[in-house]
Enzyme design. Structure first.
Site, short mmCIF file in Angstrom:
data_model
loop_
_atom_site.label_atom_id
_atom_site.label_comp_id
_atom_site.label_asym_id
_atom_site.label_seq_id
_atom_site.Cartn_x
_atom_site.Cartn_y
_atom_site.Cartn_z
N TYR A 174 -32.93 124.65 -12.19
CA TYR A 174 -32.47 126.03 -12.32
C TYR A 174 -33.45 126.88 -13.14
O TYR A 174 -33.47 128.09 -13.00
CB TYR A 174 -31.10 126.09 -13.00
CG TYR A 174 -29.93 125.95 -12.07
CD1 TYR A 174 -29.80 124.84 -11.25
CD2 TYR A 174 -28.94 126.92 -12.03
CE1 TYR A 174 -28.72 124.70 -10.41
CE2 TYR A 174 -27.85 126.80 -11.18
CZ TYR A 174 -27.74 125.68 -10.37
OH TYR A 174 -26.67 125.56 -9.54
N LYS A 211 -31.66 110.56 -9.58
CA LYS A 211 -32.34 109.95 -8.43
C LYS A 211 -33.60 109.26 -8.93
O LYS A 211 -34.73 109.65 -8.58
CB LYS A 211 -32.67 111.03 -7.39
CG LYS A 211 -31.45 111.52 -6.61
CD LYS A 211 -31.01 110.56 -5.50
CE LYS A 211 -31.99 110.55 -4.35
NZ LYS A 211 -31.62 109.52 -3.33
N ASP A 256 -26.72 110.45 -4.94
CA ASP A 256 -26.18 110.47 -3.57
C ASP A 256 -25.06 109.44 -3.43
O ASP A 256 -24.00 109.72 -2.86
CB ASP A 256 -27.29 110.26 -2.52
CG ASP A 256 -28.12 109.01 -2.75
OD1 ASP A 256 -28.10 108.46 -3.87
OD2 ASP A 256 -28.81 108.58 -1.80
N ASP A 269 -24.02 120.69 -10.36
CA ASP A 269 -23.46 121.81 -9.60
C ASP A 269 -22.78 121.29 -8.34
O ASP A 269 -21.65 121.66 -8.03
CB ASP A 269 -24.60 122.78 -9.24
CG ASP A 269 -24.10 123.98 -8.47
OD1 ASP A 269 -23.07 124.56 -8.87
OD2 ASP A 269 -24.73 124.34 -7.45
N ASP A 315 -18.43 120.58 -7.56
CA ASP A 315 -17.65 121.19 -6.47
C ASP A 315 -16.93 120.12 -5.67
O ASP A 315 -15.78 120.29 -5.25
CB ASP A 315 -18.56 122.00 -5.52
CG ASP A 315 -18.59 123.48 -5.85
OD1 ASP A 315 -18.45 123.81 -7.05
OD2 ASP A 315 -18.74 124.30 -4.93
C1 IPM Z 1 -21.41 127.17 -10.91
C2 IPM Z 1 -21.91 128.21 -9.96
C3 IPM Z 1 -23.19 128.80 -10.53
C4 IPM Z 1 -24.22 127.71 -10.58
C5 IPM Z 1 -23.69 130.06 -9.81
C6 IPM Z 1 -22.64 131.14 -9.73
C7 IPM Z 1 -24.94 130.59 -10.47
O1 IPM Z 1 -22.07 127.67 -8.69
O2 IPM Z 1 -21.17 127.50 -12.09
O3 IPM Z 1 -21.24 126.02 -10.49
O4 IPM Z 1 -24.92 127.45 -9.57
O5 IPM Z 1 -24.37 127.10 -11.63
MG MG Z 2 -21.41 125.65 -8.51
#
Ligand code: IPM
Ligand code: MG
Length: 368
Positions: A142, A192, A225, A249, A253
């Site tokens: 990032y 990884k 992975d 990230d 999710d």
């Molecule tokens: C998260 C989001 C952020 C990220 C975005 C909104 C920049 O997806 O907090 O997971 O990628 O970190």
């Molecule tokens: Mg995210």
């Protein structure tokens, strides 16, 4: 003594709607539990861009540095898709993370029993799930340099750099081990190392920190992975997952959906402990600005309210009241209250964002 300060940055999309419910909850703790906060509101993301031409004004950045904790709603939306990269709403959030040096991002994925049938996975795989992802938040791909879009041999190349120093790995590893000691005492570190040097270093440093100071915690390593696969195969094998910024990230999710809805997941982003004895801290729901439902009163405020519960626990040392709030939410859910994102197989009529806030406040009243 003056009250602790909270800076609220509601942001874009459903951010302001869900944050309005959080403000009611904050006021409740002030009135009923004697936990008064001095609350200030400001802009971030597209909302800040609209007013100031930047997704985070320097004054807001300064306020965030000074606040005891920052609560953030969500940033982004289709109206900002074509903006220059440097002023996109997400840059505001990333600047906060970087300048506040919030290196440890805690993303709990807990499956409330009342929602176990809402997951896309079978009930027995997710029921009782309680894992914590610790995502490194201020480095890795990032932020690594070089980055950009460059010309090379007559064509453009897009470059981002995965880069971790030993110190960066060391400090986030420590935060994961500390947390594990207060939970199930297990850390699984994901990278990884089979294809990336940064992964090799990650594994070495995590192993060294473990050996030196946390040998009482059970440590394992997994390729990221495989970690993604294990998260949907048998997620209850994990307690704390430690991973880098980009893998974190993605994995978070994935873990979020195990719990039934992205509308349920809070997060805490913590930095080093300051002179006031508190870590620099920002709390935000894991979900985004959800432009498809924004402004319609449909959004689920629970992730944002649970983020405030994390603030009570991690910034203000009010674990008991954090649990009070979490328990109130659990009661509301087991009582059948559902926003649209929580419409499971049994269907039913969804309640509004404000009605969910009403129900949580009523459950809080009942807890006294
Ligand atoms: C998260 C989001 C952020 C990220 C975005 C909104 C920049 O997806 O907090 O997971 O990628 O970190
Ligand atoms: Mg995210």
């Amino acid at each position: 003594m003056s009250n602790p300060t909270l800076l609220i940055l509601a942001g874009d999309g459903i951010g302001p709607e869900v944050m309005a419910q959080v403000e009611r909850v904050i006021a409740w703790f002030g009135d009923k539990r004697g936990l008064a906060f001095d609350v200030e509101n400001d802009l971030v993301g597209g909302a800040a861009y609209d007013k100031h031409g930047t997704p985070l004004h320097d004054d807001t950045m300064a306020k965030a540095m000074a606040a005891d904790a920052v609560l953030l709603g969500a940033v982004g939306g289709p109206a900002y898709d074509d903006l220059d990269f440097s002023v996109k709403p997400e840059r505001g959030l990333l600047r906060l993370r970087k300048e506040m040096d919030l290196f440890s991002n805690l993303r709990p994925a807990q499956c409330f029993d009342a929602l176990a049938d809402f997951s896309s996975l079978k009930r027995d795989i997710v029921a009782g799930l309680d894992i914590m992802i610790v995502r490194e938040l201020t480095s890795g791909s990032y932020f690594g340099e070089p980055r950009g879009i460059f010309e090379e041999d007559g064509q453009r190349v897009g470059i981002n750099t995965q880069r971790y120093t030993e110190a960066e790995i060391d400090r986030v590893a420590r935060s994961a081990f500390e947390l594990a000691r207060r939970r199930g005492n297990k850390v699984c570190s994901m990278e990884k190392a089979n294809v990336m040097e940064s992964g090799i270093l990650w594994r070495e440093v995590v192993t060294a920190v473990h050996k030196a100071d946390y040998a009482d915690v059970e440590l394992s390593h997994m390729y990221a992975d495989n970690g993604a696969m294990q998260l949907v195969r048998a997620p209850k094998q994990f307690d704390v997952i430690l991973t880098d910024n980009l893998f974190g990230d993605i994995l978070s999710d994935c873990a979020a959906m195990l719990t039934g809805s992205l509308g349920m997941l809070p997060s805490a982003s913590l930095g080093a402990v300051g002179e006031n004895g508190r870590p620099k801290a920002l709390y935000e729901p894991v979900h985004g600005s959800a432009p498809d439902i924004s402004g319609q009163g449909k959004a689920n405020p629970i992730a944002c309210i649970l983020s405030f519960a994390m603030a009570l626990r991690y910034s203000f040392d009010q674990g008991e009241d954090a649990t009070r709030l979490e328990t109130a939410i659990e009661k509301v859910l087991s009582g059948g209250a559902r926003t649209g994102d929580l419409m499971g197989p049994e269907g039913g009529k969804p309640i509004s964002t404000t009605e969910m806030g009403d129900a949580i406040l009523a459950a809080l009243d009942a807890s006294l």
